[in-house]
Write a protein that holds these residues in place. Structure first.
Motif, PDB file in Angstrom:
ATOM      1  N   GLN A  83     -39.158  35.471 -54.436  1.00  9.92           N
ATOM      2  CA  GLN A  83     -39.535  36.755 -55.030  1.00  9.92           C
ATOM      3  C   GLN A  83     -38.296  37.579 -55.366  1.00  9.92           C
ATOM      4  OE1 GLN A  83     -42.069  39.073 -52.536  1.00  9.92           O
ATOM      5  NE2 GLN A  83     -42.808  40.362 -54.193  1.00  9.92           N
ATOM      6  N   ASN A  84     -38.322  38.193 -56.552  1.00 11.57           N
ATOM      7  CA  ASN A  84     -37.254  39.073 -57.037  1.00 11.57           C
ATOM      8  C   ASN A  84     -35.941  38.339 -57.320  1.00 11.57           C
ATOM      9  OD1 ASN A  84     -38.947  41.350 -56.807  1.00 11.57           O
ATOM     10  ND2 ASN A  84     -38.423  41.552 -54.638  1.00 11.57           N
ATOM     11  N   ALA A 107     -19.488  41.791 -63.758  1.00 13.37           N
ATOM     12  CA  ALA A 107     -20.027  41.051 -62.616  1.00 13.37           C
ATOM     13  C   ALA A 107     -21.384  41.593 -62.180  1.00 13.37           C
ATOM     14  CB  ALA A 107     -19.043  41.109 -61.451  1.00 13.37           C
ATOM     15  N   ALA A 108     -21.593  42.882 -62.391  1.00 13.22           N
ATOM     16  CA  ALA A 108     -22.838  43.528 -61.955  1.00 13.22           C
ATOM     17  C   ALA A 108     -23.939  43.467 -63.007  1.00 13.22           C
ATOM     18  CB  ALA A 108     -22.552  44.993 -61.606  1.00 13.22           C
ATOM     19  N   ARG A 114     -31.766  43.916 -63.635  1.00 15.23           N
ATOM     20  CA  ARG A 114     -32.921  43.734 -62.755  1.00 15.23           C
ATOM     21  C   ARG A 114     -33.294  44.987 -62.002  1.00 15.23           C
ATOM     22  NH1 ARG A 114     -30.695  39.309 -59.163  1.00 15.23           N
ATOM     23  NH2 ARG A 114     -32.457  39.942 -57.854  1.00 15.23           N
ATOM     24  N   GLY A 115     -32.503  46.052 -62.142  1.00 17.74           N
ATOM     25  CA  GLY A 115     -32.826  47.315 -61.474  1.00 17.74           C
ATOM     26  C   GLY A 115     -32.538  47.314 -59.995  1.00 17.74           C
ATOM     27  N   LYS A 118     -28.087  50.670 -56.597  1.00 16.07           N
ATOM     28  CA  LYS A 118     -26.636  50.710 -56.800  1.00 16.07           C
ATOM     29  C   LYS A 118     -25.858  50.314 -55.553  1.00 16.07           C
ATOM     30  CE  LYS A 118     -26.493  54.061 -60.583  1.00 16.07           C
ATOM     31  NZ  LYS A 118     -25.968  55.381 -61.029  1.00 16.07           N
ATOM     32  N   ALA A 119     -26.330  50.721 -54.376  1.00 16.09           N
ATOM     33  CA  ALA A 119     -25.619  50.381 -53.139  1.00 16.09           C
ATOM     34  C   ALA A 119     -25.603  48.869 -52.924  1.00 16.09           C
ATOM     35  CB  ALA A 119     -26.270  51.076 -51.946  1.00 16.09           C
ATOM     36  N   GLN A 120     -26.712  48.209 -53.251  1.00 13.44           N
ATOM     37  CA  GLN A 120     -26.785  46.753 -53.102  1.00 13.44           C
ATOM     38  C   GLN A 120     -25.907  46.058 -54.135  1.00 13.44           C
ATOM     39  OE1 GLN A 120     -30.781  45.170 -53.027  1.00 13.44           O
ATOM     40  NE2 GLN A 120     -30.068  43.064 -53.331  1.00 13.44           N
TER      41      GLN A 120
END
Length: 275
Positions: A83-84, A107-108, A114-115, A118-120
């Motif tokens: 999932q995800n 890189a991001a 995928r939304g 930001k911290a992740q």
């Protein structure tokens, strides 16, 4: 009937199953068959290498798996990702970075689409930049990097996006030998941590033997699966230490002996067409 299905297989040990896969193109000179009746199972977590002469349909096969092409006939079954998680990410032979984006933002990119919070994104991208020695270049732009560094960013972007399957189309072919070895080492180190299913196209028998768990040798056009070989070397691997082993040279020679027949078939056909 040509189909590409996700999540249809009951056997979770198999990530990709190709059954009688054929792909033909219509050209001004008639129908050209790139892939002909290819059937194989690729296990979950396998580093699967594909070698073959030019024009044998290697890239066409990857494009079908990436949903960039549709098969003419046959079936492709892929177990559904967690999932995800995206189904796949692709690393190309050439420079595929966005020139207007910094290393960090390149890189991001997949995570941003995928939304992901930001911290992740920050945590994930920082981790892979650190693993590949790119942390101090996070704010640099692609034109400020060497070719090897740009390809490292491409690899970071692919792994950071956490795809179920990683598709790699000769990603190191344009690099000098020193940068190639360094990136092979980095790729092996990251793969050892993630154990993603990888399909990797290469013209280099050395590269196939160094990186892969299994190697598929393809025939000259139309591309068929000539033979699938298990790589006998244990993991984890060091590129240079592996290549220093006598049995490594013997293994590479055995693969080249089979591939050479197909390369010579292409050469003979090309010479005949020019005559």
């Amino acid at each position: 009937m040509a189909t590409i299905d996700s999540g249809t297989m009951q056997d979770v040990s198999v990530k990709i199953r190709l059954s009688n896969l054929t792909k033909s193109f219509q050209t001004g000179g008639g129908t050209v068959t790139a892939l002909d009746n290819v059937s194989l199972d690729i296990p979950t977590g396998c580093f699967f290498m594909i070698v073959g002469p030019s024009g044998c349909g290697k890239t066409t096969l990857l494009r079908i798996l990436a949903n960039l092409e549709s098969p003419t006939s046959g079936t492709v079954e892929i177990t559904s990702p967690a999932q995800n998680r995206p189904g796949n990410s692709m690393v190309f032979q050439g420079d595929s970075l966005f020139p207007w984006m910094t290393v960090f933002n390149n890189a991001a990119y997949g995570l941003t689409l995928r939304g992901v919070p930001k911290a992740q994104i920050r945590e994930t991208v920082d981790y892979y930049l650190d693993r590949t020695g790119l942390t101090r270049f996070a704010k640099a732009y692609p034109h400020q990097l060497s070719g090897g560094m740009r390809q490292r960013v491409s690899i970071v972007r692919a792994f950071a996006n956490d795809p179920d399957i990683l598709l790699m189309d000769e990603p190191f072919s344009a690099l000098d030998e020193q940068n190639k070895v360094l990136l092979q080492e980095e790729l092996l180190r990251i793969w050892d941590e993630t154990r993603k299913t990888v399909l990797f196209i290469t013209h280099s028998v050395d590269e196939a033997a160094t990186l892969g768990d299994r190697i598929m040798i393809m025939t000259a056009q139309p591309g068929r699966a000539k033979r699938i070989i298990d790589v006998p070397f244990q993991r984890p691997r060091s590129v240079l230490e592996l290549r220093a082993q006598p049995e490594y040279g013997e293994f590479v020679y055995s693969i080249w002996a089979e591939l050479r027949e197909e390369v010579e078939r292409v050469r003979s056909r090309d010479l005949g067409e020019r005559a």
